[in-house]
Motif scaffolding. Structure first.
Motif, PDB file in Angstrom:
ATOM      1  N   VAL A  24      -1.484   2.932  -9.595  1.00  0.00           N
ATOM      2  CA  VAL A  24      -2.329   3.103  -8.412  1.00  0.00           C
ATOM      3  C   VAL A  24      -2.162   4.541  -7.933  1.00  0.00           C
ATOM      4  N   HIS A  25      -3.026   4.966  -7.035  1.00  0.00           N
ATOM      5  CA  HIS A  25      -2.881   6.298  -6.453  1.00  0.00           C
ATOM      6  C   HIS A  25      -1.615   6.331  -5.608  1.00  0.00           C
ATOM      7  N   VAL A  26      -0.930   7.452  -5.616  1.00  0.00           N
ATOM      8  CA  VAL A  26       0.346   7.565  -4.917  1.00  0.00           C
ATOM      9  C   VAL A  26       0.220   7.289  -3.422  1.00  0.00           C
TER      10      VAL A  26
ATOM     11  N   VAL B  14      -8.230   6.521 -11.400  1.00  0.00           N
ATOM     12  CA  VAL B  14      -7.262   6.154 -10.355  1.00  0.00           C
ATOM     13  C   VAL B  14      -6.864   7.394  -9.564  1.00  0.00           C
ATOM     14  N   CYS B  15      -6.629   8.509 -10.262  1.00  0.00           N
ATOM     15  CA  CYS B  15      -6.238   9.745  -9.574  1.00  0.00           C
ATOM     16  C   CYS B  15      -7.310  10.213  -8.596  1.00  0.00           C
ATOM     17  N   SER B  16      -8.570  10.059  -8.981  1.00  0.00           N
ATOM     18  CA  SER B  16      -9.669  10.556  -8.147  1.00  0.00           C
ATOM     19  C   SER B  16     -10.070   9.581  -7.051  1.00  0.00           C
ATOM     20  N   GLY B  17      -9.548   8.347  -7.110  1.00  0.00           N
ATOM     21  CA  GLY B  17      -9.918   7.341  -6.133  1.00  0.00           C
ATOM     22  C   GLY B  17     -11.183   6.583  -6.488  1.00  0.00           C
TER      23      GLY B  17
ATOM     24  N   ARG C 287       1.435   6.131  -8.934  1.00  0.00           N
ATOM     25  CA  ARG C 287       2.620   5.268  -8.845  1.00  0.00           C
ATOM     26  C   ARG C 287       2.437   4.092  -9.787  1.00  0.00           C
ATOM     27  N   VAL C 288       3.512   3.651 -10.387  1.00  0.00           N
ATOM     28  CA  VAL C 288       3.506   2.429 -11.196  1.00  0.00           C
ATOM     29  C   VAL C 288       4.028   1.298 -10.323  1.00  0.00           C
TER      30      VAL C 288
END
Length: 267
Positions: free
Chosen positions: A97-99, A158-161, A188-189
């Motif tokens: 998921v995004h941090v 995921v990084c970009s949302g 994040r995992v």
């Protein structure tokens, strides 16, 4: 042994193609035949005589092994570096998921958006589907499901949302975060699905027994070659080891569970 070049095909993540090209070249030198590597377009290529050796996911292997005359046979599989893999030919699917997202566990993803790489992928699709079956969530858990086309694309979504989460092959994730260190701080995992039998190297069943045996021997010999070990390590591979059909019973069981639940489409 063969009238033309030995045709290798990869059906796996693009960020590993350099390693697979080295493996194909190495096998060719050891066996004494020219080789070529192409990106596979269909698993029918093995039966059609268009691919001799393949780097494939465990899920399509299980599907192919179900056929009355299976078009492929197992040769070997990679053993990944790290204690996590317990010296076994296994891997995981890491749920990312995004941090900055609020999600801390898989159940937190109810109603959220999800990306997967390919429906023929165990790590991106089959294992996720099995997690939902085991949770009794077969009527629609995610709010939106998107086919990204590759694990690398899923990571960037995921990084970009663009999406909230995805399950990523643990080997592919490690390679991608090493090669693109800017991605790591954005992720994040929150869970790990699996383990399961790792993607095998297979040979077309139509290849002569002698040739299949020579290819298998070359793959297994790579672990004792210092130069080959360095090149394999670029993909976090320690060496190739023998595998049998039973090593993919975990993948098979997850597929059967989804079929028995009539939950074939991730949702």
């Amino acid at each position: 042994m063969t009238d033309g070049p030995l045709r290798f095909a990869t059906f796996l993540a693009p960020n590993m193609i350099g390693v697979y090209r080295f493996v194909a070249d190495y096998v060719g030198r050891e066996v004494g035949v020219p080789t070529e590597l192409a990106v596979g377009s269909s698993f029918d290529q093995f039966a059609a005589g268009e691919a001799d050796v393949g780097f494939i996911c465990g899920l399509p292997y299980v599907h192919l092994a179900r056929e009355p005359c299976p078009p492929v046979e197992l040769l070997a599989a990679p053993l990944l570096q790290g204690e996590r893999y317990e010296g076994r030919p296994i891997y995981f699917s890491d749920v990312i998921v995004h941090v900055e997202s609020p999600y801390q566990s898989f159940p937190d993803l109810r109603g959220r958006s999800w990306a997967f790489n390919d429906p023929d992928s165990h790590s991106g699709y089959n294992v996720t589907r099995h997690r939902l079956v085991s949770m009794g969530e077969t009527r629609g858990f995610f709010g939106r499901v998107v086919e990204a086309g590759s694990h690398q694309r899923s990571i960037r979504m995921v990084c970009s949302g663009e999406v909230d989460a995805a399950a990523i092959d643990s080997q592919v994730l490690a390679v991608e975060l090493r090669d693109h260190p800017e991605l790591g701080p954005q992720l994040r995992v929150i869970d790990a699905l699996g383990p399961a039998g790792i993607q095998p190297v297979v040979a077309a069943s139509s290849l002569p027994d002698e040739l299949r045996a020579a290819i298998r021997a070359a793959l297994l010999a790579m672990g004792a070659d210092p130069v080959a070990r360095v090149r394999l390590a670029h993909g976090f591979i320690e060496r190739f080891v023998p595998v049998t059909d039973e090593d993919y019973n975990d993948v098979r069981a997850m597929l059967v569970a989804a079929e028995e639940a009539r939950f074939l489409t991730l949702k």
